[in-house]
Design a protein around this motif. Structure first.
Motif, PDB file in Angstrom:
ATOM      1  N   GLY A   1       0.802  -1.213   0.000  1.00 58.27           N
ATOM      2  CA  GLY A   1       0.000   0.000   0.000  1.00 58.27           C
ATOM      3  C   GLY A   1       0.837   1.266   0.000  1.00 58.27           C
ATOM      4  O   GLY A   1       0.325   2.338   0.331  1.00 58.27           O
ATOM      5  N   ARG A   2       2.116   1.170  -0.376  1.00 60.36           N
ATOM      6  CA  ARG A   2       3.016   2.318  -0.260  1.00 60.36           C
ATOM      7  C   ARG A   2       2.532   3.532  -1.065  1.00 60.36           C
ATOM      8  O   ARG A   2       2.497   4.661  -0.545  1.00 60.36           O
ATOM      9  N   ALA A   3       2.182   3.336  -2.337  1.00 59.09           N
ATOM     10  CA  ALA A   3       1.732   4.479  -3.140  1.00 59.09           C
ATOM     11  C   ALA A   3       0.444   5.065  -2.579  1.00 59.09           C
ATOM     12  O   ALA A   3       0.253   6.289  -2.557  1.00 59.09           O
ATOM     13  N   TRP A   4      -0.429   4.198  -2.124  1.00 58.96           N
ATOM     14  CA  TRP A   4      -1.668   4.651  -1.488  1.00 58.96           C
ATOM     15  C   TRP A   4      -1.343   5.464  -0.235  1.00 58.96           C
ATOM     16  O   TRP A   4      -1.899   6.546  -0.004  1.00 58.96           O
ATOM     17  N   GLY A   5      -0.412   4.946   0.572  1.00 59.48           N
ATOM     18  CA  GLY A   5      -0.014   5.646   1.787  1.00 59.48           C
ATOM     19  C   GLY A   5       0.627   6.991   1.497  1.00 59.48           C
ATOM     20  O   GLY A   5       0.379   7.985   2.189  1.00 59.48           O
ATOM     21  N   GLU A   6       1.468   7.044   0.464  1.00 59.71           N
ATOM     22  CA  GLU A   6       2.082   8.319   0.071  1.00 59.71           C
ATOM     23  C   GLU A   6       0.999   9.299  -0.388  1.00 59.71           C
ATOM     24  O   GLU A   6       1.033  10.487  -0.036  1.00 59.71           O
ATOM     25  N   GLY A   7       0.061   8.797  -1.175  1.00 55.97           N
ATOM     26  CA  GLY A   7      -1.020   9.653  -1.640  1.00 55.97           C
ATOM     27  C   GLY A   7      -1.872  10.172  -0.500  1.00 55.97           C
ATOM     28  O   GLY A   7      -2.249  11.351  -0.461  1.00 55.97           O
ATOM     29  N   LEU A   8      -2.182   9.292   0.467  1.00 62.59           N
ATOM     30  CA  LEU A   8      -2.976   9.709   1.610  1.00 62.59           C
ATOM     31  C   LEU A   8      -2.212  10.714   2.462  1.00 62.59           C
ATOM     32  O   LEU A   8      -2.774  11.724   2.908  1.00 62.59           O
ATOM     33  N   SER A   9      -0.933  10.451   2.687  1.00 63.44           N
ATOM     34  CA  SER A   9      -0.125  11.369   3.489  1.00 63.44           C
ATOM     35  C   SER A   9      -0.066  12.755   2.856  1.00 63.44           C
ATOM     36  O   SER A   9      -0.185  13.780   3.543  1.00 63.44           O
ATOM     37  N   ALA A  10       0.105  12.791   1.542  1.00 62.98           N
ATOM     38  CA  ALA A  10       0.146  14.080   0.844  1.00 62.98           C
ATOM     39  C   ALA A  10      -1.201  14.794   0.946  1.00 62.98           C
ATOM     40  O   ALA A  10      -1.254  16.010   1.174  1.00 62.98           O
ATOM     41  N   ALA A  11      -2.283  14.033   0.775  1.00 65.73           N
ATOM     42  CA  ALA A  11      -3.616  14.632   0.868  1.00 65.73           C
ATOM     43  C   ALA A  11      -3.894  15.148   2.274  1.00 65.73           C
ATOM     44  O   ALA A  11      -4.478  16.225   2.459  1.00 65.73           O
ATOM     45  N   LEU A  12      -3.477  14.391   3.286  1.00 66.69           N
ATOM     46  CA  LEU A  12      -3.632  14.848   4.665  1.00 66.69           C
ATOM     47  C   LEU A  12      -2.818  16.114   4.916  1.00 66.69           C
ATOM     48  O   LEU A  12      -3.270  17.032   5.610  1.00 66.69           O
ATOM     49  N   GLY A  13      -1.623  16.167   4.353  1.00 70.45           N
ATOM     50  CA  GLY A  13      -0.803  17.358   4.478  1.00 70.45           C
ATOM     51  C   GLY A  13      -1.479  18.580   3.881  1.00 70.45           C
ATOM     52  O   GLY A  13      -1.428  19.675   4.446  1.00 70.45           O
ATOM     53  N   ARG A  14      -2.126  18.393   2.725  1.00 68.15           N
ATOM     54  CA  ARG A  14      -2.834  19.506   2.094  1.00 68.15           C
ATOM     55  C   ARG A  14      -4.010  19.980   2.946  1.00 68.15           C
ATOM     56  O   ARG A  14      -4.435  21.135   2.836  1.00 68.15           O
ATOM     57  N   GLU A  15      -4.520  19.076   3.770  1.00 70.21           N
ATOM     58  CA  GLU A  15      -5.625  19.445   4.664  1.00 70.21           C
ATOM     59  C   GLU A  15      -5.127  20.029   5.988  1.00 70.21           C
ATOM     60  O   GLU A  15      -5.917  20.304   6.887  1.00 70.21           O
ATOM     61  N   GLY A  16      -3.807  20.221   6.093  1.00 70.52           N
ATOM     62  CA  GLY A  16      -3.252  20.886   7.263  1.00 70.52           C
ATOM     63  C   GLY A  16      -2.812  19.977   8.384  1.00 70.52           C
ATOM     64  O   GLY A  16      -2.493  20.456   9.485  1.00 70.52           O
ATOM     65  N   PHE A  17      -2.736  18.654   8.146  1.00 69.12           N
ATOM     66  CA  PHE A  17      -2.339  17.714   9.190  1.00 69.12           C
ATOM     67  C   PHE A  17      -0.836  17.417   9.116  1.00 69.12           C
ATOM     68  O   PHE A  17      -0.263  17.325   8.029  1.00 69.12           O
ATOM     69  N   ASP A  18      -0.229  17.255  10.272  1.00 69.75           N
ATOM     70  CA  ASP A  18       1.150  16.780  10.346  1.00 69.75           C
ATOM     71  C   ASP A  18       1.114  15.255  10.380  1.00 69.75           C
ATOM     72  O   ASP A  18       0.480  14.660  11.260  1.00 69.75           O
ATOM     73  N   VAL A  19       1.806  14.623   9.445  1.00 71.55           N
ATOM     74  CA  VAL A  19       1.696  13.179   9.243  1.00 71.55           C
ATOM     75  C   VAL A  19       3.034  12.502   9.484  1.00 71.55           C
ATOM     76  O   VAL A  19       4.064  12.922   8.943  1.00 71.55           O
ATOM     77  N   CYS A  20       3.014  11.434  10.274  1.00 66.81           N
ATOM     78  CA  CYS A  20       4.182  10.570  10.429  1.00 66.81           C
ATOM     79  C   CYS A  20       4.020   9.387   9.488  1.00 66.81           C
ATOM     80  O   CYS A  20       3.068   8.606   9.615  1.00 66.81           O
ATOM     81  N   ARG A  21       4.916   9.261   8.534  1.00 64.92           N
ATOM     82  CA  ARG A  21       4.882   8.138   7.585  1.00 64.92           C
ATOM     83  C   ARG A  21       5.850   7.066   8.092  1.00 64.92           C
ATOM     84  O   ARG A  21       7.057   7.281   8.145  1.00 64.92           O
ATOM     85  N   VAL A  22       5.310   5.924   8.408  1.00 65.63           N
ATOM     86  CA  VAL A  22       6.093   4.880   9.064  1.00 65.63           C
ATOM     87  C   VAL A  22       7.257   4.399   8.208  1.00 65.63           C
ATOM     88  O   VAL A  22       8.298   3.996   8.738  1.00 65.63           O
TER      89      VAL A  22
END
Length: 320
Positions: free
Chosen positions: A226-247
Motif C-alpha cells: 500500500g506504499r503508493a496509497w499511503g504516500e497519496g494519503l499522506s500528501a492529501a492529509l498534508g494539504r488538509e493541514g495535518f502533520d503526518v508521520c509516515r512509518v
C-alpha cells in the motif's frame, strides 16, 4: 484497485455528528421510505450497544458461517446469504442512506448484540461489485473512530465497512481486541475480503500525548503493497493541514506491524493501510471532515492492483 474518481454527487461533506448530512438537510420528496442516516444509526449502535457490550468468543463454525454469508451476499446470492447467516442468528437489512442516497446492506446480529459483541458489516449496493474495505476495529476504545469510518465509507463508493461490536477490553484478556486476534468474526470477514482482492484501510485513534508532534500516523502494516496509497494519503492529509508521520520514512509510535488484518493482506500482496488519528482530530467534526476529504482524494493511489499474483493464495480463510 480502489476507484480513481468519485462522482461529485456521491461526495459527502461531514457536517453532522456522525459524519454526514441528516434527513433535515434533504427536501422531503427526496427522502426514501426506507431511508436512514447511516451515521446516526452507527452512533446509536456505538452508544447503546458497544459501550455496554460483553464479548462471547465465537467458535470456528460461527466465524466461518458469518464470513461465508458475507461472501455470498457480495456474490449477489442474497437469499442464500440470508439463510447461511440465519444459522448463527445473523440477518440482513437494506436501507437507503439519507446523506448520500446510496443503498446499503447491514449484516448484523439478531441475538442480543450486547451479549456476543460480534459486530456488523455494511455493504454499499450502489455499485455492482465491492472495490475496497474500511475497517473499524476499536470503536469506543478509539473514541469516534467509527465516525471516520462512516465518513470514509460515504466518500468513496463501492465500500464494505467492517465494524467491531465490542470494546477491545470487553473480553477476557485480549479476546475482544480484534486487530490482534485471528479468532474473531471481524477477522474472518476481513479475511474473506482479502480473498476477494479488496484493498483495506483500517482506522484507529491515539491519545495526543502518544505522538504529540503528529496528527496522523500512516502505515502500510506488515507489508508494503500500500506504499503508493499511503504516500497519496499522506500528501492529501498534508494539504488538509495535518502533520503526518509516515512509518516507512521514520520511526513512529503505533506502526501497526502486528495487526493481523494487515498481515493477512501482506501475505496476499494486497494494499492495506493502518491509519492512526490523534484525539484532537477525532474530537472535531471539522477535522474529521478534512480527514475524510483526504481519504477520498487518495482513493486512486493504491500501490498494486487488486488482481491475484502468482504467489497469492486464499490463505486469508485460515484465520476463521
Amino acid at each position: 484497485m480502489l476507484v480513481t474518481a468519485v462522482v461529485a454527487a456521491v461526495v459527502v461533506l461531514v457536517t453532522s455528528p456522525g459524519g454526514g448530512g441528516s434527513d433535515g438537510d434533504r427536501p422531503p420528496h427526496a427522502r426514501p421510505r426506507d431511508g436512514v442516516d447511516l451515521a446516526a444509526r452507527i452512533d446509536a449502535f456505538t452508544r447503546d450497544t458497544i459501550r455496554r457490550s460483553g464479548f462471547h468468543p465465537p467458535t470456528a463454525l460461527d466465524r466461518h458461517t458469518i464470513a461465508d454469508g458475507v461472501g455470498l451476499y457480495l456474490d449477489g446470492r442474497h437469499k442464500d446469504a440470508e439463510r447461511r447467516l440465519a444459522e448463527v442468528d445473523f440477518g440482513v437489512s437494506t436501507f437507503t442512506d439519507t446523506a448520500t442516497g446510496r443503498r446499503f446492506a447491514e449484516i448484523a446480529d439478531r441475538a442480543r448484540e450486547s451479549a456476543r459483541g460480534w459486530g456488523r458489516v455494511y455493504i454499499d449496493l450502489s455499485r455492482p461489485a465491492a472495490t475496497w474495505s474500511v475497517q473499524v476495529p476499536h470503536p469506543v476504545a478509539d473514541a469516534d473512530s467509527e465516525k471516520l469510518g462512516v465518513g470514509a465509507w460515504r466518500a468513496t463508493s463501492g465500500g464494505v465497512m467492517v465494524l467491531a461490536g465490542a470494546n477491545r477490553r470487553a473480553g477476557e484478556g485480549d479476546a475482544a481486541d480484534v486487530a490482534h486476534r485471528r479468532d474473531t468474526v471481524f477477522h474472518a470477514v476481513c479475511a474473506e475480503l482479502v480473498t476477494r482482492r479488496l484493498p483495506g484501510i483500517q482506522l484507529h485513534g491515539y491519545a495526543d500525548s502518544t505522538e504529540p508532534d503528529y496528527d496522523v500516523i500512516v502505515s502500510t502494516g506488515k507489508g508494503d503493497h500500500g506504499r503508493a496509497w499511503g504516500e497519496g494519503l499522506s500528501a492529501a492529509l498534508g494539504r488538509e493541514g495535518f502533520d503526518v508521520c509516515r512509518v516507512w520514512v521514520r520511526r513512529c509510535s503505533l506502526e501497526g506491524r502486528t495487526n493481523v488484518q494487515g498481515r493477512a493482506a501482506a501475505v496476499e500482496e494486497l494494499p492495506f493501510l493502518h491509519v492512526e488519528f490523534s484525539r484532537t482530530v477525532r474530537s472535531s467534526q471539522t477535522r474529521i471532515g478534512r480527514a475524510v476529504t483526504a481519504i477520498r482524494e487518495a482513493a486512486g493511489y493504491t500501490a498494486q492492483s487488486a488482481r491475484p499474483t502468482a504467489t497469492a493464495t486464499a490463505t486469508g480463510r485460515a484465520g476463521r
